[in-house]
Design a protein around this motif. Sequence first.
Motif, PDB file in Angstrom:
ATOM      1  N   ASP A 221       0.820  -1.211   0.000  1.00 56.38           N
ATOM      2  CA  ASP A 221       0.000   0.000   0.000  1.00 56.38           C
ATOM      3  C   ASP A 221       0.855   1.264   0.000  1.00 56.38           C
ATOM      4  N   LEU A 244      -2.628  -3.580  -2.417  1.00 59.13           N
ATOM      5  CA  LEU A 244      -2.035  -2.575  -3.307  1.00 59.13           C
ATOM      6  C   LEU A 244      -2.846  -1.288  -3.276  1.00 59.13           C
ATOM      7  N   ASN A 245      -3.456  -0.993  -2.158  1.00 58.80           N
ATOM      8  CA  ASN A 245      -4.217   0.238  -2.015  1.00 58.80           C
ATOM      9  C   ASN A 245      -3.312   1.462  -2.156  1.00 58.80           C
ATOM     10  N   LEU A 249      -2.191   2.349 -10.056  1.00 59.40           N
ATOM     11  CA  LEU A 249      -2.544   1.310 -11.019  1.00 59.40           C
ATOM     12  C   LEU A 249      -3.708   1.754 -11.906  1.00 59.40           C
ATOM     13  N   ILE A 254      -2.342  -3.438 -15.738  1.00 61.06           N
ATOM     14  CA  ILE A 254      -2.645  -4.776 -15.229  1.00 61.06           C
ATOM     15  C   ILE A 254      -2.805  -5.736 -16.397  1.00 61.06           C
ATOM     16  N   GLN A 268      -6.833  -6.271  -2.432  1.00 61.22           N
ATOM     17  CA  GLN A 268      -7.190  -4.890  -2.118  1.00 61.22           C
ATOM     18  C   GLN A 268      -6.525  -3.936  -3.106  1.00 61.22           C
ATOM     19  N   LEU A 269      -7.380  -3.259  -3.897  1.00 56.63           N
ATOM     20  CA  LEU A 269      -6.932  -2.328  -4.932  1.00 56.63           C
ATOM     21  C   LEU A 269      -7.603  -0.969  -4.770  1.00 56.63           C
ATOM     22  N   ASN A 272      -6.951   3.575  -6.447  1.00 49.41           N
ATOM     23  CA  ASN A 272      -6.092   3.537  -7.619  1.00 49.41           C
ATOM     24  C   ASN A 272      -6.777   4.288  -8.759  1.00 49.41           C
ATOM     25  N   LEU A 289     -12.291  -2.543  -4.200  1.00 54.28           N
ATOM     26  CA  LEU A 289     -12.066  -1.685  -5.373  1.00 54.28           C
ATOM     27  C   LEU A 289     -12.617  -0.287  -5.149  1.00 54.28           C
ATOM     28  N   ASN A 292     -11.949   4.157  -6.938  1.00 62.85           N
ATOM     29  CA  ASN A 292     -11.303   4.138  -8.240  1.00 62.85           C
ATOM     30  C   ASN A 292     -12.149   4.993  -9.186  1.00 62.85           C
TER      31      ASN A 292
END
Length: 351
Positions: A221, A244-245, A249, A254, A268-269, A272, A289, A292
């Motif tokens: 993160d 990967l908060n 990205l 990806i 965990q995204l 982004n 998610l 975003n």
Amino acid sequence: MTVKVYPSLLILFLTNTVWTRNLRQVYDVMDPEDWSLFTFECPQKCFCPPSFPNALYCDNKGLKEIPAIPARIWYLYLQNNLIETISEKPFVNATHLKWINLNKNKITNKGIEEGVLSKLKRLLYLFLEDNELEEVPAPLPTSLEQLRLARNKISRIPEGVFSNLENLTMLDLHHNKLLDSALQSDTFQGLNNLMQLNIAKNSLKKMPLSIPANTMQLFLDNNSIEVIPENYFNAIPKVTFLRLNYNKLSDDGIPPNGFNVSSILDLQLSHNQLTKIPPFNAHLEHLHLDHNRIKSVNGTLICPTSIAIEDHSSYSNMPRLRYLRLDGNEIQPPIPLDVMICFRLLQAVVI
């Protein structure tokens, strides 16, 4: 923010957990007959609880140096002091130490006497968070199982510093000053039993090289990562929790099947720059998610398996997604029916 909850099921929130290779009871008890070998002196300003004779509490005492540690001590608490140095002298008799907490002091690399840590042959847990370290201290005891170095000023990892730490299961380097150049292909060499690696809140722009193969929890993160390399997770086939908060990205960063990894259960995204939901594996249970740039959700496109509305096959063959967080995007309720048809084990959707 709308939360859809299915009352017959419980939401399981996963916490940061690391499993050591050999589960231990932290507060071991020595055979009473062995205590006769030790005296029960207690350093000035410190507390020695009679009910826990192998622990020494010297925390929050304004200490500027480490006192002489009695031979009976296994657990040493020195956090929240003004200590600047770690020298060999206080540890001459402390040959049974398993746990040292030196968080929130003023320790620098120059203040650590050469070889002092590696001589603590039984040390399992070393806490040096919130100090003034600029590089990972070396050499370290080969017995270590957990090394916590968060919130220092670490920008350098000496070559080979981890090469003999085969027992280490948890390495925490979050909130330091690590750049991509600090993480070489052999940086983590030797960490054959590492299970949790935390490099969050650094200055990384790329996914780190050569993560140990047994890593189960990877926390990245609050960096500036833009791209997930093709087949990146093939080298860490046991990764289960991936955070990967707060990175950079985007959809282009990806690969088509970048997160289609059967071992990943919690992904965990959040925070982004994604405009669509990336493909993921049917084994995934928790997907974050939120925050975003996603505008819509198409259950047919994101469903990892082909399921018809009249399909009554066993739940064992269904996608395992139980928690889906989508708030902070541009998605409006209600939840599309095709999402519910695909993910029949969903317990909660935040939209």
